[in-house]
Design a protein around this motif. Structure first.
Motif, PDB file in Angstrom:
ATOM      1  N   PHE A 166       0.730  -1.194  -0.213  1.00  0.00           N
ATOM      2  CA  PHE A 166      -0.076  -0.133   0.025  1.00  0.00           C
ATOM      3  C   PHE A 166       0.753   1.226   0.024  1.00  0.00           C
ATOM      4  O   PHE A 166       1.854   1.285   0.627  1.00  0.00           O
ATOM      5  N   ILE A 167       0.496   2.211  -0.673  1.00  0.00           N
ATOM      6  CA  ILE A 167       0.982   3.529  -0.837  1.00  0.00           C
ATOM      7  C   ILE A 167       0.127   4.669  -0.470  1.00  0.00           C
ATOM      8  O   ILE A 167      -0.882   4.732  -1.430  1.00  0.00           O
ATOM      9  N   SER A 168       0.067   5.239   0.547  1.00  0.00           N
ATOM     10  CA  SER A 168      -0.737   6.213   0.836  1.00  0.00           C
ATOM     11  C   SER A 168      -2.196   5.736   0.916  1.00  0.00           C
ATOM     12  O   SER A 168      -3.294   6.470   0.541  1.00  0.00           O
ATOM     13  N   GLY A 169      -2.420   4.586   1.553  1.00  0.00           N
ATOM     14  CA  GLY A 169      -3.724   3.781   1.832  1.00  0.00           C
ATOM     15  C   GLY A 169      -4.434   3.124   0.510  1.00  0.00           C
ATOM     16  O   GLY A 169      -5.296   2.490   0.730  1.00  0.00           O
ATOM     17  N   LYS A 170      -3.628   3.163  -0.667  1.00  0.00           N
ATOM     18  CA  LYS A 170      -4.178   2.554  -1.804  1.00  0.00           C
ATOM     19  C   LYS A 170      -3.253   1.401  -2.074  1.00  0.00           C
ATOM     20  O   LYS A 170      -2.033   1.391  -2.190  1.00  0.00           O
ATOM     21  N   ARG A 171      -3.910   0.153  -2.475  1.00  0.00           N
ATOM     22  CA  ARG A 171      -3.128  -1.090  -2.615  1.00  0.00           C
ATOM     23  C   ARG A 171      -2.459  -0.700  -4.216  1.00  0.00           C
ATOM     24  O   ARG A 171      -3.242  -0.726  -5.210  1.00  0.00           O
ATOM     25  N   THR A 172      -1.205  -1.088  -4.257  1.00  0.00           N
ATOM     26  CA  THR A 172      -0.638  -1.004  -5.543  1.00  0.00           C
ATOM     27  C   THR A 172      -0.122  -2.390  -6.044  1.00  0.00           C
ATOM     28  O   THR A 172      -0.120  -2.485  -7.183  1.00  0.00           O
ATOM     29  N   GLN A 173      -0.157  -3.332  -5.271  1.00  0.00           N
ATOM     30  CA  GLN A 173       0.664  -4.661  -5.421  1.00  0.00           C
ATOM     31  C   GLN A 173      -0.308  -5.596  -4.520  1.00  0.00           C
ATOM     32  O   GLN A 173      -0.498  -5.250  -3.545  1.00  0.00           O
ATOM     33  N   HIS A 174      -0.396  -6.815  -5.309  1.00  0.00           N
ATOM     34  CA  HIS A 174      -1.307  -7.971  -4.321  1.00  0.00           C
ATOM     35  C   HIS A 174      -0.426  -9.253  -4.940  1.00  0.00           C
ATOM     36  O   HIS A 174      -0.845  -9.395  -6.095  1.00  0.00           O
ATOM     37  N   PHE A 175      -0.117  -9.978  -4.075  1.00  0.00           N
ATOM     38  CA  PHE A 175       0.634 -11.358  -4.258  1.00  0.00           C
ATOM     39  C   PHE A 175      -0.351 -12.330  -3.582  1.00  0.00           C
ATOM     40  O   PHE A 175      -0.441 -12.204  -2.283  1.00  0.00           O
ATOM     41  N   ARG A 176      -1.041 -13.235  -4.373  1.00  0.00           N
ATOM     42  CA  ARG A 176      -1.848 -14.232  -3.454  1.00  0.00           C
ATOM     43  C   ARG A 176      -1.010 -15.340  -3.041  1.00  0.00           C
ATOM     44  O   ARG A 176       0.177 -15.647  -3.720  1.00  0.00           O
ATOM     45  N   TRP A 177      -1.543 -16.137  -2.245  1.00  0.00           N
ATOM     46  CA  TRP A 177      -0.477 -17.034  -1.633  1.00  0.00           C
ATOM     47  C   TRP A 177      -0.180 -18.193  -2.580  1.00  0.00           C
ATOM     48  O   TRP A 177       0.881 -18.730  -2.443  1.00  0.00           O
ATOM     49  N   ASN A 178      -1.256 -18.593  -3.563  1.00  0.00           N
ATOM     50  CA  ASN A 178      -0.784 -19.444  -4.571  1.00  0.00           C
ATOM     51  C   ASN A 178       0.198 -18.993  -5.480  1.00  0.00           C
ATOM     52  O   ASN A 178       0.690 -19.884  -6.175  1.00  0.00           O
ATOM     53  N   GLU A 179       0.513 -17.717  -5.634  1.00  0.00           N
ATOM     54  CA  GLU A 179       1.396 -17.094  -6.610  1.00  0.00           C
ATOM     55  C   GLU A 179       3.204 -16.999  -5.691  1.00  0.00           C
ATOM     56  O   GLU A 179       4.039 -16.900  -6.344  1.00  0.00           O
TER      57      GLU A 179
END
Length: 544
Positions: A226-239
């Motif tokens: 998160f940057i300034s409260g906005k999600r920029t990247q998301h990595f799922r557990w299966n990845e």
């Protein structure tokens, strides 16, 4: 901490609940593990799904930690003057409505704390909606005669609470449907909160490879940046293929499948504020991944973190996983009196009836008809051959004059292989095995003398050859160890020289050939934590 008269050391601790003003005090011994406190607390609060909760404390380095339930409490809380634990939700469930009512109420209290401390980052409209639900749960339905003026000014609802937001919350509260019980309001609050991006997020402040300040959050779905409260990247557990750390650098190895159905792999790193914060982030990530992905706790293995140049960490997951908790909930939801109950399931008719499970209509089945002691019918030939060799050894003992009569303690029904119980007093010298006829016994008697004469020479030759082989093998092992010692130290010296030259070429040269290696998270962590301080030390103390 105090000592009883018996000499036993007793430790005391304070456990804070979700409301800061409510706390309980417990005593524990040096031999007690974290499960001791958790079991007593969950028994007090009547919590069945205790694996979703944890005890948090601050160590002597001012770093927050979760109490490991499988380790001793004293070893985890060294040099802490006043031991204070905070009872908190550790794993936020993806669907809270699969849990019991008591757990949902405690989760609601935890989410209220998260909203108050700014861990739930949402828009102003969502803050107004969640705030109105909290006011509805605490003050019940809106009554214009009771709820007058700014009646929520003393109520802390959100970290971004302002006068304008308070007025909107009051208006939203007045527009709500009256007559709702608190449980319905709590369920509505949970239904809105679980769909937020920051649901169940504990912020870990880090920097990316460009030095941009950000924070990492971990929940049931994976790891988010998160940057300034906005999600920029998301990595799922299966990845996520692997999680590791090197010094202050938290490293994640990612593998995903693109549109062309090819697996792409890359590594991403985040720099933490300290080495302790990095190890804490690594441990939280590993623990969340195992809790939400493993089918059961028996499949959990020991996870090791830290690179070659970093002080490593070891983590062994203890407790149940989420899948085990949900399976137990489904299992207990069946009624034993119901036709669908697990206890009323009968045996299938397709299973053949065996002598181990006879029925009343099959009285002719006898257990004695089966072979005993695990010996099958196919083993009878091997058994007869072994008995023939045993009779042959008895006959050799007779010819040599050594007769040892003994009483047979074996009851048997086959007279072809064993003595009868009425003839147990007879000597072996009067016994001829029935498997041998007279002609075979004469041949054995004739050849026995020559056999006995050559036995001594054969034994001497065999002992001499064994002694020679032993000496040869011993000399071979000595030569082999000598060669290993000669090769080990030069190879280590050569390896150190090659690594030093390679590191100098990569770190000091500006060629584009080594740019991809130089910007890798592991190499960046190695340069910042080890190479630059060592280079500064050599320039300041050795060269000067």
């Amino acid at each position: 901490m105090f000592k009883k008269k018996t000499g036993i050391v007793v430790h005391r601790c304070i456990v804070r609940l979700f409301e800061d003003f409510s706390a309980v005090e417990y005593e524990f011994l040096e031999t007690h593990k974290g499960n001791y406190l958790m079991d007593r607390l969950c028994q007090r609060l009547e919590i069945k799904e205790k694996d979703y909760f944890g005890l948090r404390f601050v160590d002597n380095t001012k770093q927050r930690q979760w109490l490991d339930l499988g380790k001793l409490i004293v070893k985890q809380c060294k040099d802490i003057h006043q031991l204070i634990f905070s009872f908190r939700v550790k794993f936020y469930p993806a669907d809270p409505f699969h849990l019991s009512l008591n757990v949902r109420v405690l989760l609601y209290k935890q989410l209220k704390r998260d909203l108050n401390h700014g861990r739930i980052y949402c828009s102003s409209n969502e803050i107004v909606t969640l705030g109105a639900l909290i006011v509805q749960e605490q003050f019940s339905d809106y009554d214009e005669n009771i709820h007058t003026g700014d009646y929520i000014s003393n109520l802390r609802l959100s970290a971004r609470q302002t006068d304008a937001i308070e007025k909107k919350i009051i208006k939203k509260h007045s527009e709500r449907t009256p007559g709702q019980d608190p449980i319905t309001v709590i369920d509505e609050f949970l239904r809105i909160s679980r769909n937020l991006e920051t649901y169940g997020i504990e912020p870990h402040y880090v920097k990316d490879h460009q030095g941009v300040q950000m924070y990492i959050g971990i929940n049931y779905s994976g790891i988010s940046a998160f940057i300034s409260g906005k999600r920029t990247q998301h990595f799922r557990w299966n990845e996520i293929r692997k999680l590791n750390f090197e010094g202050k650098m938290f490293i994640a190895h990612i593998g995903y499948m693109d549109t062309s159905r090819e697996v792409k792999k890359y590594t991403i790193g985040f720099k933490c504020a300290s080495g302790g914060a990095c190890r804490y982030l690594w441990r939280c990530s590993i623990e969340h991944m195992l809790f939400f992905t493993l089918p059961n706790c028996q499949n959990a293995c020991v996870n090791y973190g830290g690179g070659i140049f970093s002080r490593g960490a070891k983590f062994k997951y203890t407790g149940r996983t989420e899948r085990e908790i949900l399976n137990d909930f489904i299992y207990t939801s069946y009624s034993p009196l119901d036709g669908n109950g697990l206890e009323n399931k009968t045996k299938s008719n397709s299973v053949p009836v065996t002598p181990s499970s006879p029925k009343g209509e099959l009285p002719y089945i006898r257990y004695n008809s089966l072979p005993r002691s695990g010996v099958s019918i196919l083993d009878t030939d091997i058994y007869n051959r072994n008995q023939y060799l045993m009779d042959f050894s008895d006959l050799l003992a007779i010819q040599s004059g050594y007769v040892k009569p003994q009483q047979s303690n074996i009851e048997c029904h086959d007279k072809r292989h064993f003595f009868d119980s009425n003839e147990a007093h007879k000597s072996y010298s009067n016994y001829i095995p029935p498997s041998l006829n007279k002609e075979k016994s004469n041949i054995i008697k004739y050849n026995f003398n020559s056999l006995s004469k050559s036995t001594h020479n054969t034994n001497m030759d065999g002992a001499t050859s064994l002694y020679k082989e032993f000496n040869n093998s011993k000399n071979t092992k000595d030569l082999r160890s000598l060669h290993m010692c000669r090769l080990f130290f030069p190879s280590i010296a050569l390896f150190i020289i090659i690594m030093t030259i390679t590191a100098f070429l990569i770190f000091e040269s500006n060629t584009e050939l080594f740019d991809s290696i130089r910007h890798a998270p592991e190499i960046t962590a190695f340069i910042d934590n080890y190479y630059l301080p060592l280079k500064k030390f050599i320039k300041g103390n050795v060269i000067n």
